[in-house]
Design a protein around this motif. Structure first.
Motif, PDB file in Angstrom:
ATOM      1  N   GLY A   1      35.768  37.520   7.225  1.00 50.37           N
ATOM      2  CA  GLY A   1      35.381  38.918   7.185  1.00 50.37           C
ATOM      3  C   GLY A   1      36.269  39.849   7.976  1.00 50.37           C
ATOM      4  N   LYS A   2      37.344  39.311   8.554  1.00 52.85           N
ATOM      5  CA  LYS A   2      38.236  40.144   9.371  1.00 52.85           C
ATOM      6  C   LYS A   2      39.636  40.152   8.769  1.00 52.85           C
ATOM      7  N   GLU A   3      40.419  41.128   9.186  1.00 49.91           N
ATOM      8  CA  GLU A   3      41.798  41.221   8.731  1.00 49.91           C
ATOM      9  C   GLU A   3      42.663  40.193   9.458  1.00 49.91           C
ATOM     10  N   ARG A   4      43.767  39.871   8.828  1.00 49.31           N
ATOM     11  CA  ARG A   4      44.726  38.954   9.448  1.00 49.31           C
ATOM     12  C   ARG A   4      45.361  39.656  10.634  1.00 49.31           C
ATOM     13  N   GLU A   5      45.369  38.987  11.786  1.00 52.43           N
ATOM     14  CA  GLU A   5      45.882  39.613  12.998  1.00 52.43           C
ATOM     15  C   GLU A   5      47.017  38.797  13.598  1.00 52.43           C
ATOM     16  N   PHE A   6      47.927  39.503  14.230  1.00 55.64           N
ATOM     17  CA  PHE A   6      49.064  38.896  14.903  1.00 55.64           C
ATOM     18  C   PHE A   6      48.597  38.132  16.136  1.00 55.64           C
ATOM     19  N   VAL A   7      49.125  36.918  16.301  1.00 58.22           N
ATOM     20  CA  VAL A   7      48.836  36.118  17.486  1.00 58.22           C
ATOM     21  C   VAL A   7      50.052  36.066  18.399  1.00 58.22           C
ATOM     22  N   GLY A   8      51.204  35.707  17.848  1.00 56.55           N
ATOM     23  CA  GLY A   8      52.412  35.618  18.652  1.00 56.55           C
ATOM     24  C   GLY A   8      53.617  35.321  17.796  1.00 56.55           C
ATOM     25  N   GLU A   9      54.781  35.391  18.402  1.00 53.69           N
ATOM     26  CA  GLU A   9      56.020  35.100  17.691  1.00 53.69           C
ATOM     27  C   GLU A   9      56.989  34.406  18.631  1.00 53.69           C
ATOM     28  N   ILE A  10      57.850  33.571  18.057  1.00 54.20           N
ATOM     29  CA  ILE A  10      58.877  32.877  18.813  1.00 54.20           C
ATOM     30  C   ILE A  10      60.216  33.302  18.239  1.00 54.20           C
ATOM     31  N   ILE A  11      61.126  33.653  19.145  1.00 54.62           N
ATOM     32  CA  ILE A  11      62.362  34.325  18.750  1.00 54.62           C
ATOM     33  C   ILE A  11      63.555  33.609  19.366  1.00 54.62           C
ATOM     34  N   GLY A  12      64.577  33.386  18.556  1.00 53.17           N
ATOM     35  CA  GLY A  12      65.873  32.995  19.078  1.00 53.17           C
ATOM     36  C   GLY A  12      65.981  31.564  19.542  1.00 53.17           C
ATOM     37  N   ASP A  13      67.191  31.243  19.985  1.00 59.93           N
ATOM     38  CA  ASP A  13      67.496  29.907  20.495  1.00 59.93           C
ATOM     39  C   ASP A  13      68.594  30.038  21.535  1.00 59.93           C
ATOM     40  N   PRO A  14      68.353  29.869  22.855  1.00 57.14           N
ATOM     41  CA  PRO A  14      67.066  29.469  23.428  1.00 57.14           C
ATOM     42  C   PRO A  14      65.991  30.513  23.148  1.00 57.14           C
ATOM     43  N   PHE A  15      64.761  30.039  23.032  1.00 56.69           N
ATOM     44  CA  PHE A  15      63.737  30.903  22.500  1.00 56.69           C
ATOM     45  C   PHE A  15      62.989  31.662  23.573  1.00 56.69           C
ATOM     46  N   SER A  16      62.411  32.749  23.142  1.00 52.08           N
ATOM     47  CA  SER A  16      61.428  33.486  23.921  1.00 52.08           C
ATOM     48  C   SER A  16      60.232  33.719  23.009  1.00 52.08           C
ATOM     49  N   TYR A  17      59.118  34.111  23.572  1.00 50.64           N
ATOM     50  CA  TYR A  17      57.953  34.365  22.739  1.00 50.64           C
ATOM     51  C   TYR A  17      57.150  35.527  23.280  1.00 50.64           C
ATOM     52  N   ASN A  18      56.382  36.137  22.371  1.00 51.69           N
ATOM     53  CA  ASN A  18      55.486  37.246  22.693  1.00 51.69           C
ATOM     54  C   ASN A  18      54.125  36.919  22.110  1.00 51.69           C
ATOM     55  N   PHE A  19      53.077  37.244  22.841  1.00 44.74           N
ATOM     56  CA  PHE A  19      51.735  36.999  22.365  1.00 44.74           C
ATOM     57  C   PHE A  19      50.867  38.226  22.529  1.00 44.74           C
ATOM     58  N   THR A  20      49.886  38.333  21.673  1.00 40.31           N
ATOM     59  CA  THR A  20      48.946  39.424  21.786  1.00 40.31           C
ATOM     60  C   THR A  20      48.089  39.232  23.039  1.00 40.31           C
ATOM     61  N   ASP A  21      47.540  40.313  23.545  1.00 38.65           N
ATOM     62  CA  ASP A  21      46.845  40.272  24.837  1.00 38.65           C
ATOM     63  C   ASP A  21      45.670  39.291  24.858  1.00 38.65           C
ATOM     64  N   SER A  22      44.995  39.132  23.730  1.00 32.75           N
ATOM     65  CA  SER A  22      43.787  38.298  23.718  1.00 32.75           C
ATOM     66  C   SER A  22      44.086  36.812  23.932  1.00 32.75           C
ATOM     67  N   VAL A  23      45.336  36.403  23.746  1.00 39.52           N
ATOM     68  CA  VAL A  23      45.677  34.991  23.932  1.00 39.52           C
ATOM     69  C   VAL A  23      46.743  34.793  25.001  1.00 39.52           C
ATOM     70  N   LYS A  24      47.268  35.876  25.532  1.00 41.55           N
ATOM     71  CA  LYS A  24      48.325  35.784  26.540  1.00 41.55           C
ATOM     72  C   LYS A  24      47.813  35.005  27.749  1.00 41.55           C
ATOM     73  N   GLY A  25      48.643  34.070  28.217  1.00 37.95           N
ATOM     74  CA  GLY A  25      48.237  33.219  29.325  1.00 37.95           C
ATOM     75  C   GLY A  25      47.532  31.941  28.883  1.00 37.95           C
ATOM     76  N   ARG A  26      47.079  31.909  27.638  1.00 34.88           N
ATOM     77  CA  ARG A  26      46.420  30.701  27.100  1.00 34.88           C
ATOM     78  C   ARG A  26      47.260  30.020  26.030  1.00 34.88           C
ATOM     79  N   PHE A  27      48.023  30.803  25.260  1.00 30.03           N
ATOM     80  CA  PHE A  27      48.820  30.271  24.170  1.00 30.03           C
ATOM     81  C   PHE A  27      50.299  30.352  24.523  1.00 30.03           C
ATOM     82  N   THR A  28      51.053  29.351  24.138  1.00 29.55           N
ATOM     83  CA  THR A  28      52.506  29.380  24.219  1.00 29.55           C
ATOM     84  C   THR A  28      53.072  28.831  22.921  1.00 29.55           C
ATOM     85  N   ALA A  29      54.378  28.882  22.777  1.00 32.52           N
ATOM     86  CA  ALA A  29      55.013  28.388  21.563  1.00 32.52           C
ATOM     87  C   ALA A  29      56.281  27.632  21.918  1.00 32.52           C
ATOM     88  N   SER A  30      56.689  26.760  21.031  1.00 35.27           N
ATOM     89  CA  SER A  30      57.938  26.038  21.213  1.00 35.27           C
ATOM     90  C   SER A  30      58.555  25.784  19.846  1.00 35.27           C
TER      91      SER A  30
END
Length: 122
Positions: A42-71
């Motif tokens: 019942g909800k719209e698709r929402e952004f969670v995070g993205e992983i960029i580049g090599d070596p990589f960096s990532y960005n996460f939305t505030d609701s998951v920041k500090g709990r989610f990471t990426a590799s």
């Protein structure tokens, strides 16, 4: 053409951790920005995070920041979303998506995985 593959459904208790995988069909995934989105019923698709580049960096939305990471493992052509301290409100279908520039809008992406259902029970 690159395709993205996701596998399986995941059900856990609140507070648990999960790792979701997104595998590219060709060894081109390192050339892309890979993002994660989620969609609850019942909800719209929402952004969670993205992983960029090599070596990589990532960005996460505030609701998951500090709990989610990426590799990313460019040799195995896999990007992973590491989810910790999961909450019932994290329950959704999680999608990986790829493009060359990133972005937080689903409309910016034309390559999508088929989604993985994640259910977090209290």
């Amino acid at each position: 053409e690159l395709e993205l593959f996701q596998f399986g459904e995941k059900s856990v208790q609140a507070g648990a951790s999960l790792i979701l995988s997104c595998e590219g069909s060709k060894r081109l995934l390192s050339n892309y920005v890979v993002a994660w989105f989620r969609q609850a019923p019942g909800k719209e698709r929402e952004f969670v995070g993205e992983i960029i580049g090599d070596p990589f960096s990532y960005n996460f939305t505030d609701s998951v920041k500090g709990r989610f990471t990426a590799s990313r493992d460019n040799f195995r052509n896999i990007v992973k979303l590491h989810m910790n301290s999961l909450k019932p409100e994290d329950t959704a279908v999680y999608f990986c998506a790829a493009n060359s520039v990133g972005g937080r809008s689903p409309t910016a992406y034309d390559l999508w995985g088929q989604g993985t259902q994640v259910t977090v029970s209290s």
